[in-house]
Write a protein that holds these residues in place. Structure first.
Motif, PDB file in Angstrom:
ATOM      1  N   THR A   1       3.099  -0.799   1.161  1.00  0.00           N
ATOM      2  CA  THR A   1       2.435   0.284   1.867  1.00  0.00           C
ATOM      3  C   THR A   1       1.764  -0.228   3.133  1.00  0.00           C
ATOM      4  N   ILE A   2       1.044  -1.338   3.021  1.00  0.00           N
ATOM      5  CA  ILE A   2       0.389  -1.908   4.198  1.00  0.00           C
ATOM      6  C   ILE A   2       1.429  -2.354   5.222  1.00  0.00           C
TER       7      ILE A   2
ATOM      8  N   GLU B   1       9.020   1.954  -5.419  1.00  0.00           N
ATOM      9  CA  GLU B   1       7.971   1.707  -6.396  1.00  0.00           C
ATOM     10  C   GLU B   1       6.649   1.416  -5.693  1.00  0.00           C
ATOM     11  N   PRO B   2       5.531   1.988  -6.195  1.00  0.00           N
ATOM     12  CA  PRO B   2       4.231   1.769  -5.547  1.00  0.00           C
ATOM     13  C   PRO B   2       3.907   0.290  -5.382  1.00  0.00           C
ATOM     14  N   SER B   3       3.511  -0.064  -4.185  1.00  0.00           N
ATOM     15  CA  SER B   3       3.174  -1.453  -3.881  1.00  0.00           C
ATOM     16  C   SER B   3       2.167  -1.470  -2.740  1.00  0.00           C
ATOM     17  N   LEU B   4       1.036  -2.117  -2.951  1.00  0.00           N
ATOM     18  CA  LEU B   4       0.034  -2.193  -1.907  1.00  0.00           C
ATOM     19  C   LEU B   4       0.575  -2.957  -0.710  1.00  0.00           C
ATOM     20  N   LEU B   5       1.270  -4.083  -0.957  1.00  0.00           N
ATOM     21  CA  LEU B   5       1.798  -4.873   0.149  1.00  0.00           C
ATOM     22  C   LEU B   5       2.841  -4.086   0.934  1.00  0.00           C
TER      23      LEU B   5
ATOM     24  N   ASP C   1       9.727   5.959   3.786  1.00  0.00           N
ATOM     25  CA  ASP C   1       9.769   4.533   3.456  1.00  0.00           C
ATOM     26  C   ASP C   1       8.852   4.103   2.310  1.00  0.00           C
ATOM     27  N   VAL C   2       7.864   4.892   1.974  1.00  0.00           N
ATOM     28  CA  VAL C   2       6.882   4.451   0.974  1.00  0.00           C
ATOM     29  C   VAL C   2       7.085   5.150  -0.363  1.00  0.00           C
TER      30      VAL C   2
END
Length: 491
Positions: free
Chosen positions: A156-157, A150-154, A145-146
């Motif tokens: 990922t959290i 595209e990399p995203s802090l929200l 899922d991660v």
């Protein structure tokens, strides 16, 4: 949509990310051209043959093959039809100064040689099983899922919030909580030497590197790491996508906040309405854009980006004695002292770590010969321009001495060295940093695929949270998908 036909998209770089981006765009009917500074494709996932030896140019094995298969699937390709992947039966052996040897593979097949080996083998297997049970949900979520997005802090959290209490701290504390035995701690910690960080500085989340070994194993493509990029290049050629080798970009041309092409080293201007630059996002900001054209937000992110370590790649072709019966061989101290292995020091190193690709693929060397590849620390530099080639020569002498003490009887026939300046110049690694952004950095430290400059997209190094082959490939796909989404909105 008329502009898309008249002005093709230019992809800068024919490494994993660039080839994947170009293929993703071509599959969607978008005209695209690839320009590559070197004379061949692959970047850091390629091979080079010298005197019959096939050496890697960076990446040394495949982890998380399920993610790699998924990346190929997003390009309409079957990975298993394109690349023969060979599982590494004996992936990891660690040797301690007291004579203990720890062999790591799956939890049920890992074992210890040395004093009290039966009891310690059971303790090793129990610790690996508990660690796997606790961290497998995190690993599975990352892979499923991660990382594909595209990399995203929200994001990922949002996907991992249930597991956040477990993900704090550093590797040393995490490993000690599962393995009270100091020798087992040292062996497990040694699986993460590739990060270039000491266990007490490495975020606990990087234990996923061990989970990759436990759950999916390590693998080598038949023919070497370059077989993966060769498959993507074949697919591009099958779609008649032009790839210009030996074509170095001097500048990305920007006017009024929008790209309008690239200027090559010889002065040629290639017009383009969209550019996907996969030759290191940091290198794009620092070297390919005029300072006046770089938006403040992008400049600030590049300035604050934490770089990974630098190292010297030393590759040896030899005959005579064979080394240990494993692919990755580590001679290491106790876990709390392993940070010393990342420091460049005078004298013959007491500890050494290396890989043996011919243990898995004997055909990479001629006759009954063998290959060993290792990375020696390059020390702290303000800039790769400060690197002194004499330091490379010194490192080779010292590490060959250490290696011959561990593998007595080896007759060296071929030595190949890539130092930080080589990685910067030939592989487009910004400042020679092997992974671009430092391991364990959170997603918001990475550069975005979609930049504030209209028509400019970034892929490759410094744009993805990881340093494995699948993540590099996915970064190109993600940058291409960002471009396609913007085209759809504007049409």
């Amino acid at each position: 949509m008329r502009a898309r036909k008249e002005f093709p998209t230019v992809v800068i770089g024919a490494g994993l990310s660039g080839l994947a981006a170009a293929l993703s765009l071509s599959c969607r009917g978008i005209p695209v051209m690839v320009v590559e500074a070197q004379q061949s494709a692959g970047g850091c996932c390629s091979t080079e043959t010298s005197d019959g030896y096939t050496f890697n140019n960076g990446a040394v094995y495949v982890a998380v093959p399920s993610l790699l298969r998924a990346a190929f699937g997003r390009l309409g390709l079957s990975f298993d039809d394109e690349v023969e992947l060979v599982g590494i039966a004996k992936p990891h052996a660690t040797f301690l100064d007291n004579g203990t040897a720890v062999h790591l593979s799956t939890a049920e097949h890992s074992y210890v040689d040395g004093a009290d080996h039966n009891r310690r083998t059971q303790a090793l297997r129990d610790g690996l099983a508990r660690l796997g049970d606790d961290w497998r949900p995190i690993y599975t979520t990352l892979v499923r899922d991660v990382l594909p997005e595209e990399p995203s802090l929200l994001r990922t959290i949002g996907k991992l919030w249930r597991h956040l209490p477990r993900m704090g701290g550093h590797i040393n504390g995490l490993i000690a909580s599962y393995f009270p035995d100091g020798d087992l701690q040292a062996a497990v910690a040694s699986t993460l030497l590739y990060t270039g960080l000491a266990p007490d500085r490495l975020p606990a989340t990087q234990i996923i590197g061990l989970l990759a070994l436990l759950d999916e194993g390590f693998h080598l493509p038949r023919g070497g790491m370059g077989a993966i990029c060769d498959a993507l290049l074949r697919a591009l050629q099958g779609r008649s996508v032009p790839v210009r080798f030996g074509t170095r970009v001097r500048e990305i041309a920007v006017s009024d906040g929008r790209v309008h092409g690239v200027v090559l080293a010889d002065g040629e201007h290639i017009p383009a309405s969209h550019i996907v630059a996969t030759c290191s996002g940091l290198g794009v900001v620092k070297n390919l854009l005029r300072a006046a054209d770089v938006p403040r937000s992008l400049a600030a992110k590049a300035d604050k980006a934490p770089l990974s370590h630098r190292a010297i790649s030393i590759q040896i072709g030899y005959s005579g004695a064979a080394a240990a019966d494993a692919f990755i061989v580590n001679h290491v101290p106790a876990m709390e002292k392993q940070g010393a292995m990342h420091v460049m020091r005078p004298g013959v190193p007491q500890w050494i770590a290396y890989t043996q690709p011919t243990r898995v693929l004997p055909e990479l060397a001629p006759g009954d010969r063998h290959i060993i590849e290792l990375y020696a620390p390059a020390g702290d530099l303000r800039s790769v321009s400060e690197w002194n080639p004499a330091w490379s020569d010194s490192a080779v002498d010292r590490y060959l001495d250490a290696l011959q003490r561990r593998v007595p009887g080896m007759a060296i026939e071929r030595i190949r060295v890539l130092d930080p300046q080589d990685f910067a110049r030939e592989r487009q690694l910004y400042e020679g940093a092997l992974y671009g952004i430092a391991p364990g950095s959170p997603p918001h430290r990475f550069l975005p695929h979609r930049t504030p400059i209209r028509g400019l997209y970034l892929g490759g190094q410094a744009t993805f949270p990881g340093y494995g082959v699948p993540s590099a490939m996915l970064s190109g796909i993600q940058s291409a998908e960002s471009l396609v989404a913007d085209l759809s909105r504007s049409s």
